[in-house]
Design an enzyme around this catalytic site. Structure first.
Site, PDB file in Angstrom:
ATOM      1  N   ARG A 108       2.178  12.267  -4.625  1.00 35.55           N
ATOM      2  CA  ARG A 108       1.751  11.889  -3.263  1.00 35.55           C
ATOM      3  C   ARG A 108       0.303  11.419  -3.302  1.00 35.55           C
ATOM      4  O   ARG A 108      -0.069  10.455  -2.645  1.00 35.55           O
ATOM      5  CB  ARG A 108       1.924  13.049  -2.278  1.00 35.55           C
ATOM      6  CG  ARG A 108       1.244  12.801  -0.933  1.00 35.55           C
ATOM      7  CD  ARG A 108       1.831  13.591   0.234  1.00 35.55           C
ATOM      8  NE  ARG A 108       2.124  14.968  -0.092  1.00 35.55           N
ATOM      9  CZ  ARG A 108       1.215  15.945  -0.222  1.00 35.55           C
ATOM     10  NH1 ARG A 108      -0.067  15.694  -0.031  1.00 35.55           N
ATOM     11  NH2 ARG A 108       1.592  17.169  -0.532  1.00 35.55           N
TER      12      ARG A 108
ATOM     13  N   TYR B 245       2.993  -7.515  16.708  1.00 35.47           N
ATOM     14  CA  TYR B 245       4.316  -7.005  16.348  1.00 35.47           C
ATOM     15  C   TYR B 245       4.711  -5.859  17.294  1.00 35.47           C
ATOM     16  O   TYR B 245       3.898  -4.990  17.593  1.00 35.47           O
ATOM     17  CB  TYR B 245       4.252  -6.524  14.898  1.00 35.47           C
ATOM     18  CG  TYR B 245       5.517  -5.908  14.400  1.00 35.47           C
ATOM     19  CD1 TYR B 245       6.639  -6.688  14.133  1.00 35.47           C
ATOM     20  CD2 TYR B 245       5.607  -4.540  14.192  1.00 35.47           C
ATOM     21  CE1 TYR B 245       7.798  -6.124  13.674  1.00 35.47           C
ATOM     22  CE2 TYR B 245       6.768  -3.962  13.726  1.00 35.47           C
ATOM     23  CZ  TYR B 245       7.870  -4.762  13.477  1.00 35.47           C
ATOM     24  OH  TYR B 245       9.014  -4.187  13.021  1.00 35.47           O
TER      25      TYR B 245
ATOM     26  N   ASP C   3      -3.860  -7.823  10.683  1.00 35.27           N
ATOM     27  CA  ASP C   3      -2.509  -7.752  10.121  1.00 35.27           C
ATOM     28  C   ASP C   3      -2.200  -9.142   9.557  1.00 35.27           C
ATOM     29  O   ASP C   3      -2.039 -10.105  10.299  1.00 35.27           O
ATOM     30  CB  ASP C   3      -1.512  -7.349  11.216  1.00 35.27           C
ATOM     31  CG  ASP C   3      -0.082  -7.226  10.692  1.00 35.27           C
ATOM     32  OD1 ASP C   3       0.263  -7.910   9.719  1.00 35.27           O
ATOM     33  OD2 ASP C   3       0.686  -6.444  11.288  1.00 35.27           O
TER      34      ASP C   3
ATOM     35  N   LYS D 239       7.944  -7.971   4.312  1.00 40.05           N
ATOM     36  CA  LYS D 239       8.172  -9.371   4.642  1.00 40.05           C
ATOM     37  C   LYS D 239       7.895 -10.266   3.426  1.00 40.05           C
ATOM     38  O   LYS D 239       8.557 -10.125   2.420  1.00 40.05           O
ATOM     39  CB  LYS D 239       7.337  -9.746   5.867  1.00 40.05           C
ATOM     40  CG  LYS D 239       7.392  -8.697   6.997  1.00 40.05           C
ATOM     41  CD  LYS D 239       8.774  -8.559   7.626  1.00 40.05           C
ATOM     42  CE  LYS D 239       8.905  -7.334   8.521  1.00 40.05           C
ATOM     43  NZ  LYS D 239       7.874  -7.161   9.529  1.00 40.05           N
TER      44      LYS D 239
HETATM   45  C1  LIG Z   1       7.378  -6.089  10.258  1.00 39.32           C
HETATM   46  C2  LIG Z   1       5.956  -6.112  10.683  1.00 39.32           C
HETATM   47  C3  LIG Z   1       5.214  -4.930  10.792  1.00 39.32           C
HETATM   48  C4  LIG Z   1       5.816  -3.562  10.550  1.00 39.32           C
HETATM   49  O1  LIG Z   1       6.183  -3.393   9.232  1.00 39.32           O
HETATM   50  P1  LIG Z   1       7.377  -2.415   8.747  1.00 39.32           P
HETATM   51  O2  LIG Z   1       7.316  -2.604   7.278  1.00 39.32           O
HETATM   52  O3  LIG Z   1       8.631  -2.894   9.390  1.00 39.32           O
HETATM   53  O4  LIG Z   1       7.002  -1.046   9.185  1.00 39.32           O
HETATM   54  C5  LIG Z   1       3.885  -5.037  11.149  1.00 39.32           C
HETATM   55  N1  LIG Z   1       3.320  -6.228  11.415  1.00 39.32           N
HETATM   56  C6  LIG Z   1       4.004  -7.389  11.330  1.00 39.32           C
HETATM   57  C7  LIG Z   1       3.318  -8.670  11.643  1.00 39.32           C
HETATM   58  C8  LIG Z   1       5.346  -7.362  10.974  1.00 39.32           C
HETATM   59  O5  LIG Z   1       6.027  -8.520  10.916  1.00 39.32           O
END
Ligand SMILES: *Cc1c(COP(=O)(O)O)cnc(C)c1O
Length: 399
Positions: free
Chosen positions: A53, A105, A177, A202
């Site tokens: 961890r 998001y 992000d 993604k």
């Molecule tokens: C999918 C996504 C998230 C969240 O990510 P997870 O891996 O699904 O928890 C955050 N920001 C953006 C822009 C996303 O497309």
């Protein structure tokens, strides 16, 4: 393998954070599928690791690799993008305020408004493309600005450097992000952000086979705090997930180049299509922040948003009739996806707010994959033709 910042992205993507295993010569980083590490004597560890961890060699290789790609000193990986986001929110205390991009998001929005709000952290939504609105929203309690660019699904572009300047002047942490752009197309730290967040689920993962998140920073202080939160909350990724991501980042540059090429060609194709009311793609001159996108990003990514002529029924028919574009949430994989934000990803956004953001019933989001672009165009044309036939003349569109 000694790779440093002077190497190009493609070289760092393949080698950074990794070197052949000294005991066997294995060229790939082993999957250290172990929870614990034996100690020579109580408290005397053999190498750098005591418990997975806290840290694990496979994860450490991934963290170093992602840090290198973002031009960051430090990287931390999490079990999901929202877990990474939550770690940043834990830097705050009750009474603090956050300025949050108004079309971030949905899961990010939910985390700020429904989980951290209960802990006394107040969130104000701001259109991050409006710098005056950002300045107006700042007071002494604002400790964090969180933005996405390009945004989802309307692909608005925020000026990271300008917002970074405002944040710095007020001693506010700026977190970006960078999931949509990826480190290949945008490096927010170089533009003045303090923290970069990724959903590696993604484009970084790129194969729709894992869930993960990452935080990157150049600040030793922020890194130490975030690492403590990572250890204490324990939202760390599995070791196999780390291995899959190390495999993925080796092709990130090649995939992104093709995503960008395919998306540009499809955006231009749909822009000429008589049944498409409007195409939003940062690479089109018609995009409201096209000039800023050109300045901030060397390419425009794989996401396209269109407004189809007609309404809900035509949109639904289009989504039911694509054969290559799979109707699914998520994005950024090698395979093309199509989705309807008002019904799917953004259903939890209240209808009035969807209207403000322009998420109408005829808005459709495409995640353009890296299949043959001609096949993808034909697939969309076929589905749009089916939607046109279904609509008849009732809606008043060209069909
Ligand atoms: C999918 C996504 C998230 C969240 O990510 P997870 O891996 O699904 O928890 C955050 N920001 C953006 C822009 C996303 O497309």
């Amino acid at each position: 393998m000694h790779v440093n910042d002077s190497h190009d992205f493609a070289t760092r993507a393949i080698h950074a954070g990794q070197s052949p295993d000294p005991s066997t010569g294995a060229i790939m980083t082993p999957i250290y599928q172990t929870s614990t590490f034996v100690q020579k004597s109580p408290g005397k560890i053999v190498g750098e690791y005591d418990y997975s961890r806290a840290a694990n060699p496979t994860r450490a290789a991934l963290e170093a690799n992602l840090a290198s790609l973002e031009g960051a000193r430090h990287g931390l990986c999490f079990s999901s993008g929202v877990a990474a986001t939550g770690a940043v929110l834990h830097l705050l205390s009750s009474g603090d305020r956050v300025l949050l991009g108004d079309d971030v998001y949905g899961g990010t929005n939910r985390l700020f408004h429904r989980v951290f709000a209960q802990l006394g952290i107040e969130t104000t939504l701001v259109d991050m493309t409006d710098l005056d609105a950002v300045k107006r929203a700042i007071d002494d309690r604002v400790k964090l600005i969180w933005l996405e660019t390009p945004t989802n699904p309307t692909l608005k572009i925020a000026d990271i450097e300008a917002v970074g300047g405002i944040a710095k002047a007020h001693g506010i942490v700026l977190a970006v992000d960078n999931t949509f752009a990826t480190p290949y197309l945008q490096n927010p730290l170089a533009l003045g952000a303090d923290i970069v967040c990724h959903s590696t689920t993604k484009y970084i993962g790129g194969h729709s086979d894992s869930i993960g998140g990452a935080l990157l920073t150049n600040s030793d202080e922020l890194h130490q705090k975030l690492k403590f939160i990572q250890l204490s909350e324990g939202a760390v990724p599995g070791i196999m997930e780390c291995f899959l991501l190390l495999r993925s980042t080796k092709t990130l540059h090649v995939r992104m180049q093709r995503h960008c090429e395919n998306a540009m060609a499809i955006a231009e194709h749909l822009d000429r299509h008589p049944m498409v009311e409007r195409v939003i793609y940062p690479g089109l001159a018609s995009h409201p922040q096209h000039e800023l996108a050109k300045k901030q990003m060397p390419g425009f990514g794989g996401m396209i948003t269109i407004y189809l002529k007609g309404g809900l029924e035509e949109s639904r028919t289009m989504l039911e009739n694509t054969k290559l574009f799979a109707c699914a949430e998520s994005l950024g994989g090698v395979e093309s996806l199509i989705e309807h934000p008002a019904i799917m990803t953004h259903a939890s956004v209240p209808a009035e707010h969807r209207k403000v953001l322009g998420i109408d019933d005829n808005l459709i989001r495409l995640s353009v994959g890296i299949e043959s672009v001609d096949d993808l165009k034909a697939d969309l044309d076929h589905a749009i033709a089916a939607a046109t036939r279904a609509c008849g003349s009732a809606c008043g569109c060209a069909g």
